[in-house]
Design a protein around this motif. Structure first.
Motif, PDB file in Angstrom:
ATOM      1  N   ARG A   1      17.954  14.080  -9.863  1.00  0.00           N
ATOM      2  CA  ARG A   1      17.530  15.493  -9.782  1.00  0.00           C
ATOM      3  C   ARG A   1      16.974  15.985 -11.108  1.00  0.00           C
ATOM      4  O   ARG A   1      16.067  16.822 -11.155  1.00  0.00           O
TER       5      ARG A   1
ATOM      6  N   LEU B   1      13.413  15.167 -11.135  1.00  0.00           N
ATOM      7  CA  LEU B   1      12.696  16.087 -10.253  1.00  0.00           C
ATOM      8  C   LEU B   1      12.413  17.406 -10.963  1.00  0.00           C
ATOM      9  O   LEU B   1      11.297  17.940 -10.899  1.00  0.00           O
TER      10      LEU B   1
ATOM     11  N   THR C   1      14.378  21.233  -4.121  1.00  0.00           N
ATOM     12  CA  THR C   1      14.818  19.840  -3.995  1.00  0.00           C
ATOM     13  C   THR C   1      16.295  19.700  -4.341  1.00  0.00           C
ATOM     14  O   THR C   1      16.837  20.444  -5.166  1.00  0.00           O
ATOM     15  N   THR C   2      16.939  18.731  -3.708  1.00  0.00           N
ATOM     16  CA  THR C   2      18.280  18.315  -4.095  1.00  0.00           C
ATOM     17  C   THR C   2      18.401  16.827  -3.788  1.00  0.00           C
ATOM     18  O   THR C   2      17.515  16.245  -3.162  1.00  0.00           O
TER      19      THR C   2
ATOM     20  N   ILE D   1      16.163  12.230  -1.596  1.00  0.00           N
ATOM     21  CA  ILE D   1      15.696  13.503  -2.145  1.00  0.00           C
ATOM     22  C   ILE D   1      15.377  14.416  -0.964  1.00  0.00           C
ATOM     23  O   ILE D   1      14.504  14.102  -0.139  1.00  0.00           O
ATOM     24  N   TRP D   2      16.102  15.519  -0.874  1.00  0.00           N
ATOM     25  CA  TRP D   2      15.890  16.463   0.225  1.00  0.00           C
ATOM     26  C   TRP D   2      14.958  17.583  -0.218  1.00  0.00           C
ATOM     27  O   TRP D   2      15.110  18.134  -1.308  1.00  0.00           O
ATOM     28  N   VAL D   3      13.983  17.882   0.639  1.00  0.00           N
ATOM     29  CA  VAL D   3      13.105  19.038   0.439  1.00  0.00           C
ATOM     30  C   VAL D   3      13.170  19.899   1.695  1.00  0.00           C
ATOM     31  O   VAL D   3      13.834  19.532   2.679  1.00  0.00           O
TER      32      VAL D   3
ATOM     33  N   GLN E   1       6.172  19.771   0.764  1.00  0.00           N
ATOM     34  CA  GLN E   1       6.938  19.463  -0.445  1.00  0.00           C
ATOM     35  C   GLN E   1       7.218  17.967  -0.534  1.00  0.00           C
ATOM     36  O   GLN E   1       7.227  17.393  -1.628  1.00  0.00           O
ATOM     37  N   LYS E   2       7.421  17.342   0.599  1.00  0.00           N
ATOM     38  CA  LYS E   2       7.648  15.894   0.623  1.00  0.00           C
ATOM     39  C   LYS E   2       6.454  15.152   0.035  1.00  0.00           C
ATOM     40  O   LYS E   2       6.618  14.235  -0.779  1.00  0.00           O
TER      41      LYS E   2
ATOM     42  N   VAL F   1       6.436  15.401  -3.807  1.00  0.00           N
ATOM     43  CA  VAL F   1       7.417  14.538  -4.465  1.00  0.00           C
ATOM     44  C   VAL F   1       6.951  13.084  -4.451  1.00  0.00           C
ATOM     45  O   VAL F   1       7.079  12.368  -5.451  1.00  0.00           O
TER      46      VAL F   1
ATOM     47  N   VAL G   1      12.452  10.299   0.421  1.00  0.00           N
ATOM     48  CA  VAL G   1      12.279  11.750   0.507  1.00  0.00           C
ATOM     49  C   VAL G   1      12.355  12.153   1.974  1.00  0.00           C
ATOM     50  O   VAL G   1      11.646  11.589   2.820  1.00  0.00           O
TER      51      VAL G   1
END
Length: 309
Positions: free
Chosen positions: A205, A208, A220-221, A245-247, A252-253, A256, A289
């Motif tokens: 993170r 990120l 993001t997380t 990686i969560w969006v 947004q994906k 990243v 992601v």
């Protein structure tokens, strides 16, 4: 002549302040290792992280916290921001002392919010004026200290530069004097209460935040799905880590991942280097992601992703 016995001290110290004043950099400098991630984006720290700093005179259990901020506007009204504020205030429960960390030359409403939270907690507060190395005119420091301390009760005032590690020895002596006499709670080689799994997710993170802060500062997380240790003929031990990686949106994906996956590879490569440095072992890191709509404004989702108050 009798030998003089100097008692050791041990206690918990909360590290409080508005976002982006260098709290995590200060904790890392005092601990002597990177246990809290850093970036130039506000609210990089989202979790309470305990840093264990052991010195000849005793031990400080440093409670690093998210920055206290006003809950107004669309971004700050999200569940994640409310949870971070509660986490920062709850960190004051049971501590022996606290540091109010501010940036040299600046005091604003959010600094005032942090001070009020400390005043209500009723513990000794050390004012730590960080980033003094950034002051172009050093003659402004004393008038600034006089302005900030007027009408406010502090146990001590310490100008420091956490980044340059200057002024920290005197700060440590002040803090040790404020906590009770006692033996260390943790072993001398322990630096945090967080697991390696948690730290691995934070290091992803961090990259990120550093590489996408201007584009996706809070969308993001990271969730570590696998953290396994296995023997390595070359390095003795190796960690296999799978991180998601969560969006919140498909667009947004794509940001990243980057063109041809280049950005995601760079994020993974830099995070892996940091992990190997911290863990002292070889790391094989894989990242993906995925999209989970509205995760940052859903308290149940936040708890599933490891956010706690």
């Amino acid at each position: 002549m009798h030998d003089t016995f100097t008692p050791r001290h041990s206690g918990a110290v909360a590290v409080i302040g508005r976002p982006n004043v260098g709290k995590s950099t200060l904790v890392n400098a005092l601990v002597g290792a990177k246990i809290s991630i850093t970036s130039n984006r506000p609210q990089t720290t989202r979790h309470r992280v305990l840093g264990i700093a052991t010195f000849p005179g005793g031990q400080l259990q440093l409670v690093d916290t998210p920055g206290i901020h006003r809950e107004q506007g669309r971004r700050s009204a999200k569940a994640m921001n409310r949870m971070m504020n509660r986490a920062a205030r709850n960190a004051l429960d049971g501590v022996d002392a606290a540091m109010l960390v501010i940036a040299a030359g600046r005091w604003d409403d959010e600094d005032g919010l942090a001070f009020e939270a400390l005043r209500k907690a009723g513990v000794p507060v050390v004012l730590v004026i960080n980033q003094v190395d950034r002051l172009k005119d050093k003659s402004t420091l004393l008038p600034f200290i006089a302005e900030v301390t007027a009408g406010r009760d502090f146990a001590a005032v310490h100008p420091v530069s956490a980044l340059k590690r200057s002024g920290l020895d005197a700060l440590v002596q002040t803090l040790l004097a404020l906590v009770p006499e006692g033996e260390p709670v943790y072993g001398e080689d322990e630096i945090t209460d967080k697991s390696q799994r948690f730290l691995a997710g934070e290091l992803v993170r961090e990259q990120l935040m550093r590489q996408l802060g201007a584009e996706l500062p809070y969308a993001t997380t990271v969730e570590v799905e696998r953290f396994e240790e296995e023997p390595s003929p070359q390095a003795g031990v190796m960690y296999r880590i799978d991180a998601v990686i969560w969006v919140e949106r498909e667009g947004q994906k794509a940001i990243v991942i980057g063109k041809g996956g280049e950005r995601l590879r760079e994020i993974g490569a830099r995070a892996r280097v940091q992990m190997e440095r911290l863990f002292g072992a070889k790391v094989f890191l894989q990242t993906w992601v995925r999209v989970r709509e509205g995760w940052s404004d859903d308290e149940a989702a936040l708890r599933e992703l490891g956010y706690q108050e």
